[in-house]
Design a protein around this motif. Sequence first.
Motif, PDB file in Angstrom:
ATOM      1  N   SER A 129       0.796  -1.228   0.000  1.00 26.65           N
ATOM      2  CA  SER A 129       0.000   0.000   0.000  1.00 26.65           C
ATOM      3  C   SER A 129       0.825   1.274   0.000  1.00 26.65           C
ATOM      4  CB  SER A 129      -0.915   0.009   1.232  1.00 26.65           C
ATOM      5  OG  SER A 129      -1.755  -1.106   1.233  1.00 26.65           O
ATOM      6  N   LEU A 130       2.147   1.157   0.032  1.00 28.84           N
ATOM      7  CA  LEU A 130       3.004   2.338   0.100  1.00 28.84           C
ATOM      8  C   LEU A 130       3.025   3.107  -1.220  1.00 28.84           C
ATOM      9  CD1 LEU A 130       6.104   0.907   2.000  1.00 28.84           C
ATOM     10  CD2 LEU A 130       4.316   2.393   2.913  1.00 28.84           C
ATOM     11  N   PHE A 131       3.158   4.419  -1.118  1.00 29.03           N
ATOM     12  CA  PHE A 131       3.368   5.252  -2.296  1.00 29.03           C
ATOM     13  C   PHE A 131       4.761   4.959  -2.850  1.00 29.03           C
ATOM     14  CE2 PHE A 131       0.209   8.147  -0.272  1.00 29.03           C
ATOM     15  CZ  PHE A 131      -0.691   8.201  -1.333  1.00 29.03           C
ATOM     16  N   PRO A 132       5.001   5.336  -4.103  1.00 27.07           N
ATOM     17  CA  PRO A 132       6.365   5.203  -4.621  1.00 27.07           C
ATOM     18  C   PRO A 132       7.318   6.136  -3.877  1.00 27.07           C
ATOM     19  CG  PRO A 132       4.931   6.264  -6.239  1.00 27.07           C
ATOM     20  CD  PRO A 132       4.070   5.842  -5.091  1.00 27.07           C
ATOM     21  N   PRO A 133       8.639   5.931  -4.010  1.00 27.64           N
ATOM     22  CA  PRO A 133       9.600   6.753  -3.262  1.00 27.64           C
ATOM     23  C   PRO A 133       9.502   8.252  -3.536  1.00 27.64           C
ATOM     24  CG  PRO A 133      10.680   4.822  -4.169  1.00 27.64           C
ATOM     25  CD  PRO A 133       9.294   4.843  -4.732  1.00 27.64           C
ATOM     26  N   ILE A 134       9.091   8.624  -4.743  1.00 30.25           N
ATOM     27  CA  ILE A 134       8.917  10.045  -5.063  1.00 30.25           C
ATOM     28  C   ILE A 134       7.529  10.251  -5.663  1.00 30.25           C
ATOM     29  CG2 ILE A 134       9.740  11.979  -6.465  1.00 30.25           C
ATOM     30  CD1 ILE A 134      12.521  10.696  -6.388  1.00 30.25           C
ATOM     31  N   VAL A 135       6.790  11.214  -5.106  1.00 30.66           N
ATOM     32  CA  VAL A 135       5.464  11.575  -5.609  1.00 30.66           C
ATOM     33  C   VAL A 135       5.536  13.036  -6.027  1.00 30.66           C
ATOM     34  CG1 VAL A 135       3.023  11.846  -5.014  1.00 30.66           C
ATOM     35  CG2 VAL A 135       4.325   9.931  -4.085  1.00 30.66           C
ATOM     36  N   GLN A 136       5.033  13.333  -7.211  1.00 35.38           N
ATOM     37  CA  GLN A 136       5.070  14.690  -7.738  1.00 35.38           C
ATOM     38  C   GLN A 136       3.725  15.356  -7.492  1.00 35.38           C
ATOM     39  OE1 GLN A 136       7.953  15.755  -9.291  1.00 35.38           O
ATOM     40  NE2 GLN A 136       7.130  17.804  -9.432  1.00 35.38           N
ATOM     41  N   ASN A 137       3.744  16.614  -7.004  1.00 33.84           N
ATOM     42  CA  ASN A 137       2.509  17.390  -6.904  1.00 33.84           C
ATOM     43  C   ASN A 137       2.750  18.772  -7.504  1.00 33.84           C
ATOM     44  OD1 ASN A 137       3.760  18.984  -4.968  1.00 33.84           O
ATOM     45  ND2 ASN A 137       2.496  18.305  -3.277  1.00 33.84           N
ATOM     46  N   THR A 138       1.804  19.698  -7.373  1.00 28.40           N
ATOM     47  CA  THR A 138       1.933  21.019  -7.992  1.00 28.40           C
ATOM     48  C   THR A 138       3.047  21.856  -7.374  1.00 28.40           C
ATOM     49  OG1 THR A 138       0.223  21.874  -6.516  1.00 28.40           O
ATOM     50  CG2 THR A 138      -0.479  21.101  -8.688  1.00 28.40           C
ATOM     51  N   ILE A 139       3.443  21.543  -6.137  1.00 26.86           N
ATOM     52  CA  ILE A 139       4.525  22.292  -5.479  1.00 26.86           C
ATOM     53  C   ILE A 139       5.885  21.748  -5.904  1.00 26.86           C
ATOM     54  CG2 ILE A 139       5.543  22.879  -3.238  1.00 26.86           C
ATOM     55  CD1 ILE A 139       2.707  22.708  -2.068  1.00 26.86           C
ATOM     56  N   GLY A 140       5.950  20.465  -6.134  1.00 26.68           N
ATOM     57  CA  GLY A 140       7.208  19.822  -6.501  1.00 26.68           C
ATOM     58  C   GLY A 140       7.230  18.388  -6.011  1.00 26.68           C
ATOM     59  N   PRO A 141       8.384  17.741  -6.074  1.00 23.96           N
ATOM     60  CA  PRO A 141       8.454  16.342  -5.651  1.00 23.96           C
ATOM     61  C   PRO A 141       8.411  16.199  -4.131  1.00 23.96           C
ATOM     62  CG  PRO A 141      10.616  17.123  -6.307  1.00 23.96           C
ATOM     63  CD  PRO A 141       9.651  18.234  -6.605  1.00 23.96           C
ATOM     64  N   ILE A 142       7.782  15.137  -3.707  1.00 21.46           N
ATOM     65  CA  ILE A 142       7.755  14.759  -2.290  1.00 21.46           C
ATOM     66  C   ILE A 142       8.491  13.429  -2.199  1.00 21.46           C
ATOM     67  CG2 ILE A 142       6.315  14.134  -0.314  1.00 21.46           C
ATOM     68  CD1 ILE A 142       4.076  15.819  -1.653  1.00 21.46           C
ATOM     69  N   THR A 143       9.526  13.395  -1.391  1.00 19.55           N
ATOM     70  CA  THR A 143      10.355  12.196  -1.271  1.00 19.55           C
ATOM     71  C   THR A 143      10.039  11.464   0.021  1.00 19.55           C
ATOM     72  OG1 THR A 143      12.095  13.357  -2.460  1.00 19.55           O
ATOM     73  CG2 THR A 143      12.732  11.362  -1.292  1.00 19.55           C
ATOM     74  N   LYS A 144       9.864  10.175  -0.107  1.00 16.40           N
ATOM     75  CA  LYS A 144       9.576   9.335   1.048  1.00 16.40           C
ATOM     76  C   LYS A 144      10.810   9.274   1.945  1.00 16.40           C
ATOM     77  CE  LYS A 144       9.354   4.835   0.439  1.00 16.40           C
ATOM     78  NZ  LYS A 144       8.888   3.484   0.095  1.00 16.40           N
ATOM     79  N   PRO A 145      10.643   9.468   3.258  1.00 12.93           N
ATOM     80  CA  PRO A 145      11.796   9.344   4.169  1.00 12.93           C
ATOM     81  C   PRO A 145      12.428   7.957   4.077  1.00 12.93           C
ATOM     82  CG  PRO A 145       9.935  10.331   5.295  1.00 12.93           C
ATOM     83  CD  PRO A 145       9.428   9.854   3.968  1.00 12.93           C
ATOM     84  N   THR A 146      13.733   7.894   4.227  1.00 17.14           N
ATOM     85  CA  THR A 146      14.442   6.618   4.080  1.00 17.14           C
ATOM     86  C   THR A 146      14.051   5.591   5.131  1.00 17.14           C
ATOM     87  OG1 THR A 146      16.301   7.532   5.339  1.00 17.14           O
ATOM     88  CG2 THR A 146      16.448   7.634   2.945  1.00 17.14           C
ATOM     89  N   ASP A 147      13.614   6.044   6.321  1.00 12.01           N
ATOM     90  CA  ASP A 147      13.272   5.089   7.379  1.00 12.01           C
ATOM     91  C   ASP A 147      11.867   4.510   7.220  1.00 12.01           C
ATOM     92  OD1 ASP A 147      12.070   7.519   8.057  1.00 12.01           O
ATOM     93  OD2 ASP A 147      12.331   7.215  10.202  1.00 12.01           O
ATOM     94  N   TRP A 148      11.154   4.874   6.155  1.00 13.01           N
ATOM     95  CA  TRP A 148       9.849   4.282   5.897  1.00 13.01           C
ATOM     96  C   TRP A 148      10.064   3.023   5.108  1.00 13.01           C
ATOM     97  CZ3 TRP A 148       5.678   8.451   4.536  1.00 13.01           C
ATOM     98  CH2 TRP A 148       5.511   9.301   5.626  1.00 13.01           C
TER      99      TRP A 148
END
Length: 110
Positions: free
Chosen positions: A91-110
């Motif tokens: 169910s996890l999102f991919p490591p990087i998700v793009q939105n209108t502000i910019g990329p959101i990177t998943k923390p490494t400890d997730w």
Amino acid sequence: MKTEEKGSDVNLAAHMLIDGIKGRYKVAVVISNDSDLATPIRMVKDELGLKVGVMLPLLHNNKKRHPSRELTKRDTATFVKRISEQALKNSLFPPIVQNTIGPITKPTDW
């Protein structure tokens, strides 16, 4: 962007109660291990006569967490189920998700 959690348990409880009073659902499912939600879950179940299930996410930072005693008591929810480690991973999102502000990177400890 701040990612800290503020008041989400109170918001969830309030919406669960109001939506239940207004007849917007027959069964609520709460995905949490937060014992603060035990009282509103009991209120919905006992006072409104609606079913409330608790799904327990038991992994955090690669450590197994114990289920909340309050949430797993017989008188709290209509049913309690654990979310498997594999279901959580699927169910996890991919490591990087793009939105209108910019990329959101998943923390490494997730």
